[in-house]
Design a protein around this motif. Sequence first.
Motif, PDB file in Angstrom:
ATOM      1  N   GLN B   8      40.174  16.079  47.483  1.00 60.45           N
ATOM      2  CA  GLN B   8      39.969  17.322  48.251  1.00 60.45           C
ATOM      3  C   GLN B   8      41.242  17.805  48.939  1.00 60.45           C
ATOM      4  OE1 GLN B   8      38.295  14.492  48.652  1.00 60.45           O
ATOM      5  NE2 GLN B   8      37.733  14.066  50.762  1.00 60.45           N
ATOM      6  N   HIS B   9      42.196  16.873  49.156  1.00 58.25           N
ATOM      7  CA  HIS B   9      43.483  17.275  49.739  1.00 58.25           C
ATOM      8  C   HIS B   9      44.519  17.623  48.669  1.00 58.25           C
ATOM      9  CE1 HIS B   9      41.736  14.960  53.166  1.00 58.25           C
ATOM     10  NE2 HIS B   9      42.173  16.039  53.793  1.00 58.25           N
ATOM     11  N   SER B  10      44.110  17.534  47.414  1.00 59.76           N
ATOM     12  CA  SER B  10      45.044  17.803  46.318  1.00 59.76           C
ATOM     13  C   SER B  10      44.792  19.155  45.666  1.00 59.76           C
ATOM     14  CB  SER B  10      44.915  16.732  45.230  1.00 59.76           C
ATOM     15  OG  SER B  10      44.897  15.453  45.788  1.00 59.76           O
ATOM     16  N   VAL B  11      43.865  19.943  46.221  1.00 56.84           N
ATOM     17  CA  VAL B  11      43.538  21.227  45.583  1.00 56.84           C
ATOM     18  C   VAL B  11      44.718  22.183  45.754  1.00 56.84           C
ATOM     19  CG1 VAL B  11      41.940  23.184  45.549  1.00 56.84           C
ATOM     20  CG2 VAL B  11      41.081  20.873  45.997  1.00 56.84           C
ATOM     21  N   GLY B  90      40.685  11.391  41.725  1.00 55.96           N
ATOM     22  CA  GLY B  90      41.646  12.445  41.392  1.00 55.96           C
ATOM     23  C   GLY B  90      43.011  11.895  41.003  1.00 55.96           C
ATOM     24  N   PRO B  91      43.885  12.778  40.509  1.00 54.89           N
ATOM     25  CA  PRO B  91      45.150  12.317  39.926  1.00 54.89           C
ATOM     26  C   PRO B  91      46.133  11.773  40.953  1.00 54.89           C
ATOM     27  CG  PRO B  91      45.099  14.706  40.020  1.00 54.89           C
ATOM     28  CD  PRO B  91      43.736  14.239  40.427  1.00 54.89           C
ATOM     29  N   ARG B  92      46.095  12.305  42.177  1.00 48.88           N
ATOM     30  CA  ARG B  92      47.102  11.906  43.158  1.00 48.88           C
ATOM     31  C   ARG B  92      46.981  10.422  43.510  1.00 48.88           C
ATOM     32  NH1 ARG B  92      48.052  15.978  48.234  1.00 48.88           N
ATOM     33  NH2 ARG B  92      50.284  16.202  47.956  1.00 48.88           N
ATOM     34  N   TYR B 137      48.338   5.855  32.509  1.00 49.61           N
ATOM     35  CA  TYR B 137      48.197   6.566  31.227  1.00 49.61           C
ATOM     36  C   TYR B 137      47.120   7.643  31.313  1.00 49.61           C
ATOM     37  CZ  TYR B 137      48.320   7.200  26.158  1.00 49.61           C
ATOM     38  OH  TYR B 137      48.463   7.726  24.899  1.00 49.61           O
ATOM     39  N   ILE B 138      45.989   7.310  31.926  1.00 51.87           N
ATOM     40  CA  ILE B 138      44.883   8.285  31.937  1.00 51.87           C
ATOM     41  C   ILE B 138      44.911   9.201  33.157  1.00 51.87           C
ATOM     42  CG2 ILE B 138      43.327   6.932  30.492  1.00 51.87           C
ATOM     43  CD1 ILE B 138      41.865   6.081  33.058  1.00 51.87           C
ATOM     44  N   SER B 139      45.754   8.873  34.165  1.00 52.07           N
ATOM     45  CA  SER B 139      45.678   9.620  35.438  1.00 52.07           C
ATOM     46  C   SER B 139      45.879  11.130  35.303  1.00 52.07           C
ATOM     47  CB  SER B 139      46.664   9.031  36.452  1.00 52.07           C
ATOM     48  OG  SER B 139      47.981   9.111  35.979  1.00 52.07           O
ATOM     49  N   PRO B 140      46.791  11.634  34.431  1.00 49.91           N
ATOM     50  CA  PRO B 140      46.954  13.090  34.418  1.00 49.91           C
ATOM     51  C   PRO B 140      46.090  13.828  33.393  1.00 49.91           C
ATOM     52  CG  PRO B 140      48.777  12.059  33.243  1.00 49.91           C
ATOM     53  CD  PRO B 140      47.802  10.977  33.589  1.00 49.91           C
TER      54      PRO B 140
END
Lengths: 43, 467
Positions: B8-11, B90-92, B137-140
């Motif tokens: 929610q802080h990465s939007v 999320g990705p971060r 590897y899968i994060s992004p």
Amino acid sequence: MQQQQSSGGSNTGLRVALAWAVVLIPLLWGVYNTILNVAKLFS
Amino acid sequence: MMDFLDRQHSVARLGYSRWMVPPAALAVHLCIGQVYAFSVFNKPMSQLIGITAPAPGDWSIPALGWIFSLAIVVLGLSAAFGGAWVERVGPRRAMFTAALLFGGGLVIASAGVALHQLWLVYLGYGVVGGCGLGIGYISPVSTLIKWFPDRPGLATGCAIMGFGGGALIGAPLAVSLMKHYSSAASTGVAPTMLTMGIIYLCFMMIGPAIVRVPARGWMPAGYVPPTSADEAKKMVTIHNVTADAAIKTRQFWLLWWVLCLNVTAGIGVLGQASLMIQEMFPLRFPHDTPVAVAASAAAAGGFVGLLSIFNMIGRISWASSSDYLGRKNTYAIFFSLGAVLYALVPWTGKTHNLALFIIFYLIILSMYGGGFATIPAYLKDIFGSIQVGAIHGRLLTAWAAAGVFGPVLVNYIRQFQLDRGVPKADAYSVTMYIMAVLLAIGFLCNFAMTPLHERHHAKLSEVEALA
């Protein structure tokens, strides 16, 4: 909601260019080093 | 305390460009791709006591080979089991965690080398670093697909190209550092691993620093989402499937075999490329004097470097072309062209046509890389984007299986042929024909792909909960 990323102008463009440069410079260094080795195959 | 890492802080805020996301992904993938270059440590790690040559008490090359294998197996497992967590946080946070694990793994491994404790190297690089590999590897993947619904192949191809390119950076970096740190009393491996752990930890942090997730409902300007007509015609779904539901479908397992067979055909050859070109072309790579042996090994190393470059180029070029060709057509090209080229490789050896041998392998390796990079977009087309990262993670178990199966197939069949008295130059022929058959089976698996039945589609409430 459309094109959230469109505004921001040149500042955004500069940040994008910087981000790409940071990742592409080491990659190009790696490719350059590899090409030096590849040259041995054709020598 | 680490709230800023939450989804929610990465939007993304107004003014954020989606073109910031591929470099964020590349920052992670360029680092974790170092795993493909781990073999540069094998020789110096087998001489930690003897320094210039192996001495009693030094680690054996087969024992060191397990470090890479363990890292790849743990990559597959952590991607499979960590995929749902990555989607949730999320990705971060995922990229941050991957950086800590991968950088930390190298630091632990350096301690293992310094203390001469092989189990600590297995634990550090193989297990802790392997978890960083899988999560990184899968994060992004999921985030890229959400930012680029119009070009998912291009977006994921960009990131996964970085994994191929990571070896091109990791190998010369390790060699330079070992040269810098080595002395009469040390091979320089431990400080090299420590330095690389710190460098990679810092570089990977660029990912969480600049990655953002799109606001809910965001779409790029001018993008027209697929309609139900496209669903049937182009096999691009307008629905979503959860990861738990996806693995119960026939389509998931067909794609599992598609990836496994494509990787098996490439990975075994990649590991044996240097030996293969020298044995298949003995006149061009002579071994009659020590000088000739060294020159042949250097030239063969150049061939491996060329393969690595085409492996990387294939990732971005094939994945982005698949946005126009369609995923099913792209894999049909991989399997049909790949099978023909593999079947022709023994002929290039028999006719001493080195140029064609090299061209064939460059195309094969580009399709090997392309297979890795195109699969996330294929999954998005079939299962939708809501949990594509988690589904991709589970599919990567196919990579772990192929990582064991491919090299074993090439090595054992070569040895079997040699034991039967087949000349070295012909020892790979049977393997090439088997690879061609495996690719033909892959073609059939891809051909059998159909859109999902609607009973697998997630309900609106499930999609809302996961969004």
